[in-house]
Scaffold this active site. Structure first.
Site, short mmCIF file in Angstrom:
data_model
loop_
_atom_site.label_atom_id
_atom_site.label_comp_id
_atom_site.label_asym_id
_atom_site.label_seq_id
_atom_site.Cartn_x
_atom_site.Cartn_y
_atom_site.Cartn_z
N ILE A 129 16.14 -6.48 -51.35
CA ILE A 129 15.53 -6.23 -52.67
C ILE A 129 16.15 -4.98 -53.29
O ILE A 129 16.16 -4.83 -54.49
CB ILE A 129 13.99 -6.11 -52.61
CG1 ILE A 129 13.53 -4.93 -51.77
CG2 ILE A 129 13.36 -7.40 -52.15
CD1 ILE A 129 12.08 -4.54 -52.02
N ASP A 130 16.70 -4.09 -52.46
CA ASP A 130 17.27 -2.84 -52.99
C ASP A 130 18.56 -3.06 -53.79
O ASP A 130 18.96 -2.20 -54.56
CB ASP A 130 17.57 -1.86 -51.85
CG ASP A 130 16.31 -1.28 -51.23
OD1 ASP A 130 15.21 -1.70 -51.64
OD2 ASP A 130 16.41 -0.43 -50.34
N ARG A 165 -3.53 7.56 -70.46
CA ARG A 165 -3.02 8.23 -69.26
C ARG A 165 -1.51 8.06 -69.13
O ARG A 165 -0.92 7.18 -69.74
CB ARG A 165 -3.62 7.57 -68.01
CG ARG A 165 -5.06 7.91 -67.77
CD ARG A 165 -5.62 7.07 -66.64
NE ARG A 165 -6.94 7.53 -66.27
CZ ARG A 165 -7.84 6.79 -65.65
NH1 ARG A 165 -7.57 5.54 -65.31
NH2 ARG A 165 -9.01 7.30 -65.32
N MET A 172 10.35 0.27 -54.48
CA MET A 172 11.28 0.51 -53.38
C MET A 172 12.68 0.82 -53.90
O MET A 172 12.98 0.62 -55.07
CB MET A 172 11.28 -0.67 -52.42
CG MET A 172 10.08 -0.66 -51.49
SD MET A 172 10.16 -1.96 -50.26
CE MET A 172 8.79 -1.49 -49.20
N GLY A 173 13.52 1.27 -53.00
CA GLY A 173 14.88 1.67 -53.34
C GLY A 173 15.13 2.98 -52.62
O GLY A 173 14.92 4.05 -53.17
N GLU A 228 11.48 4.97 -54.60
CA GLU A 228 10.97 5.71 -53.42
C GLU A 228 11.97 6.77 -52.93
O GLU A 228 11.57 7.76 -52.33
CB GLU A 228 10.66 4.75 -52.28
CG GLU A 228 11.89 4.07 -51.70
CD GLU A 228 11.62 3.24 -50.46
OE1 GLU A 228 10.89 3.69 -49.57
OE2 GLU A 228 12.18 2.12 -50.39
N ARG A 271 -1.99 8.94 -63.28
CA ARG A 271 -2.32 8.16 -62.09
C ARG A 271 -1.04 7.56 -61.52
O ARG A 271 -0.06 7.33 -62.24
CB ARG A 271 -3.26 7.01 -62.45
CG ARG A 271 -4.63 7.46 -62.91
CD ARG A 271 -5.51 7.80 -61.71
NE ARG A 271 -6.89 7.83 -62.07
CZ ARG A 271 -7.57 8.92 -62.45
NH1 ARG A 271 -6.93 10.07 -62.56
NH2 ARG A 271 -8.85 8.85 -62.75
N GLN A 279 6.24 -6.03 -53.29
CA GLN A 279 7.47 -6.42 -53.99
C GLN A 279 8.47 -7.12 -53.08
O GLN A 279 9.52 -7.57 -53.51
CB GLN A 279 8.12 -5.21 -54.67
CG GLN A 279 8.74 -4.22 -53.73
CD GLN A 279 8.77 -2.80 -54.29
OE1 GLN A 279 9.57 -2.50 -55.15
NE2 GLN A 279 7.90 -1.93 -53.81
N ARG A 280 8.17 -7.17 -51.78
CA ARG A 280 9.09 -7.83 -50.85
C ARG A 280 8.55 -9.18 -50.37
O ARG A 280 9.24 -9.91 -49.67
CB ARG A 280 9.29 -6.91 -49.64
CG ARG A 280 10.73 -6.65 -49.34
CD ARG A 280 10.90 -5.52 -48.39
NE ARG A 280 10.48 -5.82 -47.05
CZ ARG A 280 10.57 -4.96 -46.02
NH1 ARG A 280 11.08 -3.76 -46.23
NH2 ARG A 280 10.19 -5.27 -44.83
O1 F6P Z 1 15.45 -2.76 -46.99
C1 F6P Z 1 14.82 -2.58 -48.15
C2 F6P Z 1 13.54 -1.81 -48.04
O2 F6P Z 1 12.61 -2.58 -48.74
C3 F6P Z 1 13.64 -0.38 -48.58
O3 F6P Z 1 13.54 -0.29 -49.95
C4 F6P Z 1 12.50 0.29 -47.87
O4 F6P Z 1 12.71 1.67 -47.77
C5 F6P Z 1 12.57 -0.34 -46.53
O5 F6P Z 1 13.07 -1.64 -46.74
C6 F6P Z 1 11.25 -0.38 -45.79
O6 F6P Z 1 11.44 -1.13 -44.66
P1 F6P Z 1 10.49 -1.32 -43.41
O7 F6P Z 1 10.21 -2.78 -43.35
O8 F6P Z 1 11.29 -0.90 -42.22
O9 F6P Z 1 9.26 -0.51 -43.62
#
Ligand code: F6P
Length: 347
Positions: A129-130, A165, A172-173, A228, A271, A279-280
């Site tokens: 996803i990154d 607000r 993620m990223g 992140e 907030r 998102q995954r």
């Molecule tokens: O590999 C992509 C990712 O979603 C990152 O954006 C994130 O930091 C990491 O995976 C988190 O992975 P895990 O499943 O190890 O917590």
């Protein structure tokens, strides 16, 4: 001669939407070409543990739209365990495989590249996803994550507007801010913070100024997206409200820390929300299903031609191949032009 008629498929690293669509495409096109398809469970670990299953028509049916991976995944790297690369090579031979299709992000594909150098006939498919795998415009899973983040931002806008607000969303990223930029631009975010552009005092000032200016224009709310991996630089621990000396807030705290800083400096109630693993998960978008289908079919073709050590990739609208060695240990960061385009609409 195509040699042995057995293909292995595995998924490694973090899961993402579209993995099953790629497994299905790889398996079904291989079955059509009279191959037997072996699914390896939980990434490289499954080869070491001899944990696998036959992927026949029945097992690869009804999975096109399913999130996650039916094979399971892990972040295990054989390169970090003495003797494990040899075990992987032995398991490959014991299974009578003629080629292994590895679906992975940077970590898994870098391992695949090194295992290829050690003699493993491997083909890579980029998924994360990154979207930070080098040499491909998109990796499987990215567009779905962007859609989920965009939907979330649209929802945050209505509540931000109602309560006057600042609403901040952490996405993620870890090393690259692709999701933040694409989802931020799609939802008209007022500021986007990404790992590629560290946030210093100057930039923080601008963000806070923007919140004030918007109020003056009658827009009494603002939307900020934070990747992140975004970094704060030049702030003291107390300015960041973190207790680690001179430290960077840990992953999954950056959104909270930036929200507190914005609230303190602007006086506007702020907030934060984090999308985390939402998102995954879940079903891939049509785009990701089709990208995964094209990548999977091409990976099978590479195995049939014994064209190993390659990764399938998207260039323009076409699927191309690049040497795994060319993408190993690299990170594809956000194009500056793309960020600047999104930034034109910050106000
Ligand atoms: O590999 C992509 C990712 O979603 C990152 O954006 C994130 O930091 C990491 O995976 C988190 O992975 P895990 O499943 O190890 O917590």
């Amino acid at each position: 001669m195509e040699g042995h008629k057995r293909i292995g498929v595995m998924t490694g690293g973090g899961d993402c939407p579209g993995l099953n669509a790629a497994i299905r495409a790889t398996a079904k096109t291989a079955i059509l070409a009279s191959y037997e398809v072996i699914g390896i469970r939980d990434g490289w670990q499954g080869l070491i543990d001899h944990d696998n299953l036959i992927l026949d028509q029945a097992r690869t049916s009804e999975i096109l739209d399913r999130g996650g991976t039916i094979l399971g995944t892990s972040r295990f790297s054989p390169l970090k365990v003495e003797g494990a690369p040899e075990q992987v090579l032995r398991a490959f031979a014991d299974l009578g495989l003629s080629g292994l299709v590895v679906l992975g992000g940077n970590g898994t594909l870098s391992v695949a590249s090194k295992m290829f150098d050690m003699g493993l006939p491997v083909v890579g498919i980029p998924k994360t996803i990154d979207n930070d795998v080098a040499e491909t415009e998109f990796a499987i899973g990215f567009q779905t994550a962007v859609q989920i983040a965009t939907d979330a931002l649209d929802r945050l806008r209505s509540t931000a507007e109602s309560h006057h607000r600042v609403m901040l969303l952490e996405v993620m990223g870890r090393d690259a801010g692709w999701i933040a930029v694409y989802a931020g631009m799609a939802s008209g975010a007022d500021a986007i913070l990404i790992p590629e552009i560290p946030v210093d005092e100057d930039r923080m000032e601008k963000i806070c100024e923007m919140v004030g200016t918007r109020s003056g224009k009658g827009k009494k709310y603002s939307i900020v997206v934070v990747a992140e991996g975004a970094r704060l630089t030049g702030f003291t621990s107390s300015a960041m409200n973190v207790d680690c000396a001179g430290g960077q807030p840990s992953a999954h705290r950056i959104g909270e820390v930036v929200a507190q800083m914005v609230q303190e400096r602007t006086g506007v109630e702020t907030r934060h929300s984090s999308l985390d693993y939402i998102q995954r998960g879940g079903s891939p978008t049509a785009y990701d299903r089709n990208l995964a289908t094209a990548f999977g079919a091409r990976a099978t073709e590479l195995v049939r031609k014994r064209d190993f050590g390659k990764m399938v990739a998207l260039k323009g609208n076409g699927v191309v191949t690049v040497p795994l060695g060319q993408i190993a240990d690299r990170i594809r960061t956000v194009d500056r032009d793309m960020y600047d385009l999104a930034a034109k609409f910050f106000s």
